[in-house]
Design an enzyme around this catalytic site. Structure first.
Site, PDB file in Angstrom:
ATOM      1  N   HIS A 124       0.827  -1.207   0.000  1.00 51.05           N
ATOM      2  CA  HIS A 124       0.000   0.000   0.000  1.00 51.05           C
ATOM      3  C   HIS A 124       0.868   1.266   0.000  1.00 51.05           C
ATOM      4  O   HIS A 124       2.066   1.224   0.302  1.00 51.05           O
ATOM      5  CB  HIS A 124      -0.928   0.010   1.220  1.00 51.05           C
ATOM      6  N   GLY A 125       0.247   2.396  -0.293  1.00 47.27           N
ATOM      7  CA  GLY A 125       0.958   3.670  -0.285  1.00 47.27           C
ATOM      8  C   GLY A 125       1.225   4.186   1.125  1.00 47.27           C
ATOM      9  O   GLY A 125       0.683   3.676   2.110  1.00 47.27           O
ATOM     10  N   THR A 183       1.045   6.097   4.506  1.00 49.55           N
ATOM     11  CA  THR A 183      -0.108   6.522   5.291  1.00 49.55           C
ATOM     12  C   THR A 183       0.289   7.586   6.310  1.00 49.55           C
ATOM     13  O   THR A 183       1.479   7.859   6.527  1.00 49.55           O
ATOM     14  CB  THR A 183      -0.725   5.339   6.057  1.00 49.55           C
ATOM     15  N   MET A 184      -0.707   8.133   6.968  1.00 49.11           N
ATOM     16  CA  MET A 184      -0.463   9.133   8.005  1.00 49.11           C
ATOM     17  C   MET A 184       0.380   8.546   9.138  1.00 49.11           C
ATOM     18  O   MET A 184       1.298   9.187   9.647  1.00 49.11           O
ATOM     19  CB  MET A 184      -1.785   9.656   8.556  1.00 49.11           C
ATOM     20  N   ASN A 236       2.520   6.045   8.890  1.00 53.52           N
ATOM     21  CA  ASN A 236       3.894   5.931   8.379  1.00 53.52           C
ATOM     22  C   ASN A 236       4.624   7.258   8.541  1.00 53.52           C
ATOM     23  O   ASN A 236       5.772   7.317   8.999  1.00 53.52           O
ATOM     24  CB  ASN A 236       3.905   5.553   6.900  1.00 53.52           C
ATOM     25  N   GLU A 276      -1.614  -6.786   7.620  1.00 53.43           N
ATOM     26  CA  GLU A 276      -0.280  -6.572   8.189  1.00 53.43           C
ATOM     27  C   GLU A 276      -0.106  -7.428   9.451  1.00 53.43           C
ATOM     28  O   GLU A 276      -1.080  -7.921  10.031  1.00 53.43           O
ATOM     29  CB  GLU A 276      -0.097  -5.075   8.520  1.00 53.43           C
TER      30      GLU A 276
END
Length: 226
Positions: free
Chosen positions: A10-11, A13-14, A16, A87
């Site tokens: 996935h791209g 994220t907040m 991350n 995850e």
């Protein structure tokens, strides 16, 4: 029939971006995350997929729809969500500061490598790291190696059943899960420390054979190298 599986992380994220532990908890994709995914989506736009699948977490679902909408050569219906490809679960540490979490796990394991998770895992090995994570978790909910292995096996078995008549599929999953899957199923891997953590929006390819065997053949490729 052998099925080629494109595993996409996935791209960004907040969580991350904020350096927070993110396993089963969720946070939205960032603007950077979406922009990075658009590059991956463009690189895969001319790749024909018989189907697309996703973890059941929102950041993965949003990612797979970006892939689907950009693809010009595939006819994809409803996206099937596969919870086995979530995850890794970090239990009570979900949403906590990453550095504080690694420090607590290192302390529980009795080693002095502080917040450097790579050094912690190199010292302990991945199995003991998972056990130390579960032990350090006040509620002992975090997944250990056995629990994660069993979930990965269920995921591969389920995917095998779903893709028996499909030549190529795309599946959006998560960084730690993809890395752990690669360690288990990639012949080039000799353990944890020779494999970098997969980038957001990267592609890892695997083959799912007629007899249910799974193997990784390509790892952590970015849009420019696809």
């Amino acid at each position: 029939m052998t099925t080629e599986v494109y595993l996409v992380r996935h791209g960004e994220t907040m969580f991350n971006q904020l350096n927070k532990v993110q396993g089963w908890c969720d946070s939205p994709l960032t603007v950077k995350g979406i922009d990075d995914l658009k590059r991956t989506a463009r690189a895969l736009a001319q790749v024909h997929f018989d189907n697309m699948y996703s973890s059941d977490l929102k950041r993965a679902i949003d990612t797979v729809h970006l892939m689907k909408n950009a693809n010009t050569v595939s006819q994809i219906g409803k996206i099937r969500k596969l919870p086995e490809f979530r995850e890794v679960f970090f239990g009570s540490f979900e949403g906590d500061n990453i550095n504080k979490t690694w420090a607590q796990i290192a302390k529980t394991a009795g080693i002095g490598y502080g917040t450097n998770v790579q050094k912690i895992i190199n010292q302990l090995g991945l199995e003991k790291f998972r056990e130390a994570t579960k032990e350090a978790d006040p509620r002992h909910l975090a997944e250990n190696k056995q629990e994660l292995d069993e979930r990965m096996k269920r995921g591969i078995q389920n995917l095998h059943e779903l893709t028996k008549d499909e030549e190529r599929v795309l599946l959006v999953s998560h960084g730690d899960f993809i890395k752990t899957l690669t360690i288990k199923y990639w012949k080039k891997s000799d353990g944890y420390h020779d494999i970098p953590f997969p980038d957001n929006g990267s592609v890892t390819r695997g083959l799912l054979h007629d007899d249910g065997r799974f193997e990784i053949i390509d790892y952590n490729r970015n849009a420019e190298s696809l």
